[in-house]
Scaffold this active site. Structure first.
Site, PDB file in Angstrom:
ATOM      1  N   HIS A 193      -3.647  -9.623   3.740  1.00  0.00           N
ATOM      2  CA  HIS A 193      -5.036  -9.716   4.171  1.00  0.00           C
ATOM      3  C   HIS A 193      -5.158 -10.700   5.327  1.00  0.00           C
ATOM      4  CE1 HIS A 193      -6.630  -8.418  -0.055  1.00  0.00           C
ATOM      5  NE2 HIS A 193      -6.260  -7.380   0.686  1.00  0.00           N
ATOM      6  N   ARG A 202      -2.112  -2.245  -6.780  1.00  0.00           N
ATOM      7  CA  ARG A 202      -2.362  -3.371  -5.866  1.00  0.00           C
ATOM      8  C   ARG A 202      -3.493  -4.245  -6.403  1.00  0.00           C
ATOM      9  NH1 ARG A 202      -1.700  -4.707  -0.385  1.00  0.00           N
ATOM     10  NH2 ARG A 202      -3.590  -5.346   0.719  1.00  0.00           N
ATOM     11  N   TYR A 229     -11.141 -10.579  -5.603  1.00  0.00           N
ATOM     12  CA  TYR A 229     -10.425 -10.650  -6.877  1.00  0.00           C
ATOM     13  C   TYR A 229     -10.802 -11.874  -7.699  1.00  0.00           C
ATOM     14  CZ  TYR A 229      -7.849  -6.989  -4.635  1.00  0.00           C
ATOM     15  OH  TYR A 229      -7.535  -5.819  -4.002  1.00  0.00           O
ATOM     16  N   LYS A 251      -1.887  -1.913   7.343  1.00  0.00           N
ATOM     17  CA  LYS A 251      -3.261  -1.552   7.667  1.00  0.00           C
ATOM     18  C   LYS A 251      -3.812  -2.424   8.786  1.00  0.00           C
ATOM     19  CE  LYS A 251      -7.761  -1.195   5.391  1.00  0.00           C
ATOM     20  NZ  LYS A 251      -8.457  -1.396   4.120  1.00  0.00           N
ATOM     21  N   ARG A 310       0.834  -1.199   0.000  1.00  0.00           N
ATOM     22  CA  ARG A 310       0.000   0.000   0.000  1.00  0.00           C
ATOM     23  C   ARG A 310       0.874   1.257   0.000  1.00  0.00           C
ATOM     24  NH1 ARG A 310      -2.106  -3.672   3.725  1.00  0.00           N
ATOM     25  NH2 ARG A 310      -4.260  -4.298   3.325  1.00  0.00           N
ATOM     26  N   HIS A 332      -3.173   2.177  -4.996  1.00  0.00           N
ATOM     27  CA  HIS A 332      -4.073   1.044  -4.781  1.00  0.00           C
ATOM     28  C   HIS A 332      -4.516   0.410  -6.099  1.00  0.00           C
ATOM     29  CE1 HIS A 332      -5.238  -0.502  -0.914  1.00  0.00           C
ATOM     30  NE2 HIS A 332      -6.363  -0.953  -1.438  1.00  0.00           N
TER      31      HIS A 332
END
Length: 195
Positions: A166, A143, A175, A68, A43, A140
């Site tokens: 994640h 990404r 995705y 994050k 990120r 992003h």
């Protein structure tokens, strides 16, 4: 999860990166920025937090802190990206006392303090590479493009989730929706024959 994530065709990402010259310090830095973002899926804030000491040249890894999810993680440093980082550090990075890898060339020279400069670099370089941009066009977007590319290559979803950092596989499952050709392969025939 009704929407599809904004993304670019991987060929467009590659073309934009390949279109960046290597003559000015800004070009060299921007190429390294785009490669690190596009190849690792980190990120914007993670990129800004990378310090010189976070690169393990022997193992070919970059330590990512301040994620994050408040967890540290490691991403692979592939040869092309590593070479671009070396070129940036040796030939283009301003000679200032800063622990951060990427620095602004605008006085006062130092680490990027917010997301906007990195997003501007990404937008500028994508446009110069001939990529048509929509509303969403920052770090992003790279990404999302990487994640879509990896799913399209049939990489295991848990591997993609680990790379992106994640915590939940459900976040990465977004995705899978963009892999239309793969979804068509598992679709069941319509009951009652052809419509």
């Amino acid at each position: 999860m009704a929407h599809l994530p904004p993304r670019l065709a991987w060929d467009d990402v590659r073309h934009a990166i390949d279109a960046i010259g290597a003559t000015t310090p800004v070009d060299i830095r921007d190429r390294a920025v785009l490669l690190l973002l596009a190849i690792t899926g980190i990120r914007n804030g993670e990129l800004r937090a990378v310090r010189l000491q976070d690169i393990d040249w022997r193992t070919g890894e970059v330590f990512i802190r301040r994620t994050k999810g408040k967890r540290d993680r490691v991403v692979p440093l592939l040869e092309e990206t590593g070479a671009a980082l070396v070129d940036y550090i040796l030939r283009a990075r301003p000679k200032v006392d800063s622990p951060y890898l990427f620095l602004s060339f605008t006085p006062p020279v130092g680490a990027f303090k917010c997301a906007a400069p990195v997003s501007r670099i990404v937008r500028k370089r994508l446009r110069h590479g001939g990529v048509e941009l929509g509303r969403v066009a920052g770090a992003h977007l790279l990404r999302h493009s990487l994640a879509t590319q990896l799913v399209g290559q049939r990489r295991p979803i848990n591997e993609v989730a680990d790379l992106l950092g994640h915590r939940s596989i459900n976040t990465t499952a977004l995705y899978v929706k963009v892999a239309a050709s793969q979804l068509a392969e598992v679709a069941l025939p319509f009951p009652g024959g052809a419509a």
